[in-house]
Design an enzyme around this catalytic site. Structure first.
Site, PDB file in Angstrom:
ATOM      1  N   ASP A  83       0.821  -1.128   0.027  1.00 50.77           N
ATOM      2  CA  ASP A  83       0.006  -0.016   0.009  1.00 50.77           C
ATOM      3  C   ASP A  83       0.975   1.306   0.023  1.00 50.77           C
ATOM      4  O   ASP A  83       1.828   1.326   0.950  1.00 50.77           O
ATOM      5  CB  ASP A  83      -0.887  -0.104   1.237  1.00 50.77           C
ATOM      6  CG  ASP A  83      -1.846   0.992   1.024  1.00 50.77           C
ATOM      7  OD1 ASP A  83      -2.773   0.654  -0.144  1.00 50.77           O
ATOM      8  OD2 ASP A  83      -2.278   1.936   1.618  1.00 50.77           O
ATOM      9  N   GLY A 121       1.026   5.850 -12.078  1.00 51.13           N
ATOM     10  CA  GLY A 121       0.668   6.497 -11.060  1.00 51.13           C
ATOM     11  C   GLY A 121       0.931   8.209 -10.907  1.00 51.13           C
ATOM     12  O   GLY A 121       0.996   8.557 -12.114  1.00 51.13           O
TER      13      GLY A 121
HETATM   14  P1  IMP Z   1      -2.069   1.565  -4.126  1.00 55.04           P
HETATM   15  O1  IMP Z   1      -1.223   1.388  -3.255  1.00 55.04           O
HETATM   16  O2  IMP Z   1      -2.088   0.580  -5.144  1.00 55.04           O
HETATM   17  O3  IMP Z   1      -3.337   1.630  -3.086  1.00 55.04           O
HETATM   18  O4  IMP Z   1      -1.799   2.947  -4.648  1.00 55.04           O
HETATM   19  C1  IMP Z   1      -2.411   4.156  -4.248  1.00 55.04           C
HETATM   20  C2  IMP Z   1      -1.870   5.299  -5.223  1.00 55.04           C
HETATM   21  O5  IMP Z   1      -0.705   5.802  -4.995  1.00 55.04           O
HETATM   22  C3  IMP Z   1      -2.463   4.890  -6.546  1.00 55.04           C
HETATM   23  O6  IMP Z   1      -3.033   5.932  -7.333  1.00 55.04           O
HETATM   24  C4  IMP Z   1      -1.122   4.434  -7.240  1.00 55.04           C
HETATM   25  O7  IMP Z   1      -1.031   4.817  -8.762  1.00 55.04           O
HETATM   26  C5  IMP Z   1      -0.309   5.432  -6.728  1.00 55.04           C
HETATM   27  N1  IMP Z   1       1.437   4.992  -6.400  1.00 55.04           N
HETATM   28  C6  IMP Z   1       1.500   3.909  -5.659  1.00 55.04           C
HETATM   29  N2  IMP Z   1       3.022   3.613  -5.812  1.00 55.04           N
HETATM   30  C7  IMP Z   1       3.370   4.642  -6.619  1.00 55.04           C
HETATM   31  C8  IMP Z   1       4.525   4.720  -7.375  1.00 55.04           C
HETATM   32  O8  IMP Z   1       5.699   4.169  -7.093  1.00 55.04           O
HETATM   33  N3  IMP Z   1       4.611   5.872  -8.095  1.00 55.04           N
HETATM   34  C9  IMP Z   1       3.657   6.766  -8.459  1.00 55.04           C
HETATM   35  N4  IMP Z   1       2.469   6.360  -8.062  1.00 55.04           N
HETATM   36  C10 IMP Z   1       2.369   5.524  -7.249  1.00 55.04           C
END
Ligand code: IMP
Length: 219
Positions: free
Chosen positions: A62, A179
């Site tokens: 996360d 992201g």
């Molecule tokens: P989750 O961990 O998949 O819930 O990601 C949360 C949010 O952060 C999402 O919108 C992902 O695209 C963004 N995110 C997570 N890790 C990264 C990264 O390494 N680079 C850019 N965005 C990230």
């Protein structure tokens, strides 16, 4: 086989560099995420849900973007904000701020159904103690798919590994990554301008994976 449970192939591409060839495979499962103000409890509960689904060792991740001038927003809501506002709008909002410093944080949650003998930091101690107290007979209930309401889901031990990287919000640059990478600059380059190796060397996920890989080697 370790399963990296995520719908995001970008995360697994980064993880593969830290783990022995063929020792990790992505499991494309969208586990239910709880709402919480901290990443740790979200990753811990996600790891339990993922383990209940997979029935084999799982790693979940996360992550979030924390903008200083917005008191840490979007933080644990980063995914929702990316889906609704979009990355460019986050940059536009931050562009009006005096303080555009930001950080990415990542918490990895590992669960394989067993307790943990050694406990390098940081450990979900409450869960482990509860699991020890509950004894080993929760095993049979894990596949009951009741959405995590049972005592078993509450007590599955999870080990957490954290990583952090400071940077600042800039206008989007670069094509790589995923992201928020295009609007997050670290040391003069956005994450989307870095290849995987370079991003891993400095990133929140890279730092967390480094800690995990070291611990997992002996597991
Ligand atoms: P989750 O961990 O998949 O819930 O990601 C949360 C949010 O952060 C999402 O919108 C992902 O695209 C963004 N995110 C997570 N890790 C990264 C990264 O390494 N680079 C850019 N965005 C990230």
């Amino acid at each position: 086989m370790l399963r990296y449970v995520t719908t995001n192939p970008g995360k697994v591409r980064e993880a593969e560099r830290y783990l022995r060839d063929g020792s990790v495979e992505r499991l494309d499962f969208d586990y239910p995420e709880i709402q919480a103000a901290e990443l740790g409890p979200i990753a811990a509960q996600g790891a339990r849900e993922a383990y209940r689904h997979a029935g084999e060792p799982v790693l979940v991740d996360d992550a979030g973007l924390f903008v200083e001038g917005l008191d840490g927003f979007p933080g644990p809501y980063s995914s929702y904000v990316e889906e609704t506002l979009g990355v460019e709008r986050v940059h536009e909002i931050a562009a009006d701020l005096d303080d555009r410093r930001a950080a990415f944080r990542c918490v990895l949650g590992y669960c394989d159904g067993d307790g943990f003998a050694a406990s390098p930091d940081p450990v979900d101690r409450g869960d482990r103690d509860a699991a020890a107290a509950a004894g080993p007979d929760g095993e049979g209930e894990r596949s009951d798919g009741d959405g995590g309401e049972g005592a078993d889901a509450e007590t599955l031990p999870v080990k957490l590994f954290e990583g952090y990287v400071p940077g600042r919000i800039v206008a989007p640059r670069g094509e790589a990554g995923f992201g928020y990478d295009p609007i997050f600059e670290h040391d003069g380059e956005t994450f989307a301008e870095m290849d995987t190796e370079r991003k891993n060397a400095v990133s929140h996920r890279g730092r967390a994976l480094e800690k995990f890989a070291e611990w997992f080697e002996d597991r």
